[in-house]
Design an enzyme around this catalytic site. Structure first.
Site, short mmCIF file in Angstrom:
data_model
loop_
_atom_site.label_atom_id
_atom_site.label_comp_id
_atom_site.label_asym_id
_atom_site.label_seq_id
_atom_site.Cartn_x
_atom_site.Cartn_y
_atom_site.Cartn_z
N CYS A 162 77.53 19.10 -32.38
CA CYS A 162 76.19 18.95 -31.79
C CYS A 162 75.14 18.48 -32.79
O CYS A 162 73.98 18.30 -32.42
CB CYS A 162 75.78 20.27 -31.17
SG CYS A 162 77.09 20.92 -30.14
N HIS A 294 66.83 23.08 -31.34
CA HIS A 294 68.20 22.92 -30.87
C HIS A 294 68.27 23.60 -29.51
O HIS A 294 68.86 23.06 -28.59
CB HIS A 294 69.18 23.50 -31.89
CG HIS A 294 70.60 23.19 -31.56
ND1 HIS A 294 71.04 21.90 -31.35
CD2 HIS A 294 71.69 23.97 -31.38
CE1 HIS A 294 72.34 21.91 -31.06
NE2 HIS A 294 72.76 23.16 -31.06
N GLU A 305 67.69 30.74 -34.00
CA GLU A 305 66.80 29.62 -34.34
C GLU A 305 65.36 30.12 -34.48
O GLU A 305 64.62 29.68 -35.36
CB GLU A 305 66.90 28.53 -33.25
CG GLU A 305 66.09 27.28 -33.60
CD GLU A 305 66.43 26.09 -32.70
OE1 GLU A 305 67.12 26.28 -31.68
OE2 GLU A 305 65.98 24.98 -33.04
N LYS A 326 66.46 20.40 -23.85
CA LYS A 326 67.78 20.58 -23.23
C LYS A 326 67.66 21.23 -21.86
O LYS A 326 68.56 21.10 -21.02
CB LYS A 326 68.67 21.45 -24.12
CG LYS A 326 69.24 20.72 -25.35
CD LYS A 326 70.28 21.58 -26.06
CE LYS A 326 70.90 20.86 -27.25
NZ LYS A 326 70.02 20.81 -28.43
N HIS A 331 72.68 19.58 -22.58
CA HIS A 331 73.11 19.47 -23.97
C HIS A 331 73.99 18.23 -24.09
O HIS A 331 75.10 18.20 -23.57
CB HIS A 331 73.88 20.73 -24.37
CG HIS A 331 74.11 20.85 -25.84
ND1 HIS A 331 74.07 19.78 -26.69
CD2 HIS A 331 74.38 21.94 -26.62
CE1 HIS A 331 74.31 20.18 -27.92
NE2 HIS A 331 74.50 21.49 -27.92
N PHE A 390 78.32 23.73 -33.74
CA PHE A 390 79.47 24.62 -33.88
C PHE A 390 80.18 24.24 -35.18
O PHE A 390 80.27 23.07 -35.53
CB PHE A 390 80.45 24.46 -32.71
CG PHE A 390 80.04 25.21 -31.49
CD1 PHE A 390 79.61 26.53 -31.59
CD2 PHE A 390 80.06 24.61 -30.25
CE1 PHE A 390 79.23 27.23 -30.46
CE2 PHE A 390 79.67 25.32 -29.12
CZ PHE A 390 79.26 26.63 -29.23
#
Lengths: 403, 83
Positions: A162, A294, A305, A326, A331, A390
């Site tokens: 990502c 994010h 975050e 998002k 996403h 990830f």
């Protein structure tokens, strides 16, 4: 003094926009691109909320014969690149093509081609199409761009799940900064709207079964989207000399790795990447900072975050505004950092913060200003775009207005 | 083998963007407007439709010294053991 890098062209396509103008208008209007769809592969099917691009098929023929034969992730990337180049007015003649990079991120590559090939081969004894490899290799979009526009500088794919898009843009800017290129097409593409891919994502137990609600206490997880985006990056003096419209300066880029866990994000890693990105931007009024988070809408990302932003900005964290787009476009996985960089740049340009939609329940663990549910006018001097992948890979872009 | 002629002309027609009308045995291969992708696709279709195997290396020009569509059709007929 190191060379400066500016953004002179934008191109993008995702569930909420066939181009940047539509994407940005919809972002300001809090438009949601998520809906419940059914994906099938022969007798198998899966129904879940996703954010697919509708109607792109009608554009494919117009991209030309070569691209008609490419995988969807290359087709989306080329549509974005055509738009970005037209937007910037850049011309690759007179030797600039030889000094222009094409660095395009992707998390997976040509998922549609892989899946169709395997189903045909393993269920029906069909031989794979001989061009399958050329369709699904992750570098296909970068290669097609080099061929289509005559770009002969550094060209390759970057894959960091990502964070791929943010890494691609940041690394491309570093090439320009360090003299390895004078211009770049930088961005990312992802198109994995297939039964197999989505079933595999579902197996991770991280997908929302309804909407995407970043930072809201009732968040249920992420919603997969698809799309591509490309930025035209140029060396500042050259862009100025040709009279280019300059959207923003890519004033900072931070990347690092958590070195800790494949699934769980780490506050130190995310904060470290933000601090690195901020280390080159100079003094800035915290009330004029916007962070395109994010913000996946997963249980763990959002509070982590939030903590990372607090660790990075200290008391100033309460003055800045954060949002996760998002919630609208889903996403985009490897392409997330690209389309979100565009959201950050447009926010900076227009002084409008795109909202975090579907936010309806405050979470004590997520205690910043997330610009809930409606866009907000605000002077922005610095826009960050966070991407945390990830595998613990972090990339943060910092865009600043050019004075 | 008229059927191979017809199948081959039909396959080539699908890729010959350089032509304004359908190809014939006399059409020059250089006039077809086919690229490296098309050559690989044509061979794949030939293999699928005629159930033959065409030995070639994608890094070499599988058309070799062939000049016309007729040369190509004859080469395929040889592979199919029908000439």
């Amino acid at each position: 003094m190191a060379r400066r890098v500016v953004v002179t062209g934008l191109g993008g396509v995702c569930a909420t926009g066939a181009n940047v103008a539509e994407f940005w208008a919809n972002a300001k209007a809090a438009h949601c691109g998520i809906s419940r769809r059914t994906l099938t592969a022969e007798e198998y099917s899966l129904t879940l909320p996703i954010a697919p691009i509708d109607g792109f098929e009608a554009r494919i023929e117009g991209l030309g014969r070569d691209i008609m034969r490419a995988d969807r992730f290359s087709q989306l990337a080329i549509a974005a690149a055509d738009e970005a180049i037209a937007d910037s007015g850049i011309k690759f003649g007179d030797g600039l093509g030889a000094r222009t990079a094409a660095i395009i991120g992707t998390g997976i590559g040509g998922q549609t081609t892989i899946e169709q090939g395997y189903v045909g081969m393993m269920r029906h004894g069909k031989r794979p199409h001989p061009l399958s490899i050329l369709k699904f290799i992750p570098n296909a979009p970068a290669s097609w761009m080099s061929i289509r526009y005559g770009l002969k500088g550094p060209a390759f794919a970057i894959s960091s799940a990502c964070a791929s898009g943010a890494h691609a843009i940041g690394v491309a800017a570093d090439f320009i900064r360090n003299g390895g290129a004078d211009a770049a097409l930088a961005g990312a593409s992802e198109a994995i709207m297939t039964y197999g891919a989505l079933e595999t994502w579902k197996a991770m137990h991280i997908l929302s079964d309804e909407l995407c609600r970043p930072f809201s206490k009732n968040r249920k997880g992420l919603v997969i989207g698809e799309g591509a985006s490309v930025l035209v990056l140029e060396e500042y003096e050259a862009a100025k000399k040709r009279g280019a419209k300059i959207y923003a300066e890519l004033a900072g880029f931070g990347m690092n790795a958590d070195g800790k866990d494949m699934i769980n994000p780490a506050v130190e890693g995310a904060a470290g990447a933000m601090k690195l990105a901020l280390s080159t931007v100079g003094a800035v009024d915290p009330a004029a900072v916007y962070i395109n988070a994010h913000g996946t809408g997963t249980l763990l990302n959002d509070p982590t975050e939030t903590k990372a932003i607090r660790e990075t900005f200290g008391a100033d964290a309460d003055k800045l505004v954060v949002s996760s787009t998002k919630s609208m476009h889903g996403h985009l996985l490897g392409a997330a950092g690209g389309i979100e960089a565009i959201a950050a740049i447009k926010a900076l340009e227009e002084g409008v913060i795109p909202p975090t939609i579907h936010y309806d329940e405050p979470d004590p663990a997520c205690d910043l200003d997330y610009c809930p549910n409606a866009a907000r006018d605000r002077r922005i001097d610095l826009a960050l775009s966070n991407s945390f992948a990830f595998g613990g890979l972090n990339a943060v872009l910092a865009f600043k207005r050019v004075h | 083998m008229a059927d191979i002629d017809a199948v081959m002309l039909d396959i080539i027609k699908g890729h010959a963007i350089g032509l304004t009308s359908g190809p014939t045995r006399e059409t020059l291969i250089t006039d077809l407007g086919i690229d490296s992708f098309s050559i690989v696709e044509i061979i794949y279709e030939v293999e699928e439709k005629l159930s033959i195997e065409v030995p070639f290396n994608a890094n070499e020009n599988p058309l070799g010294n062939m000049k016309t569509v007729g040369d190509l059709i004859d080469a395929v007929k040889k592979l199919a053991g029908k000439e």
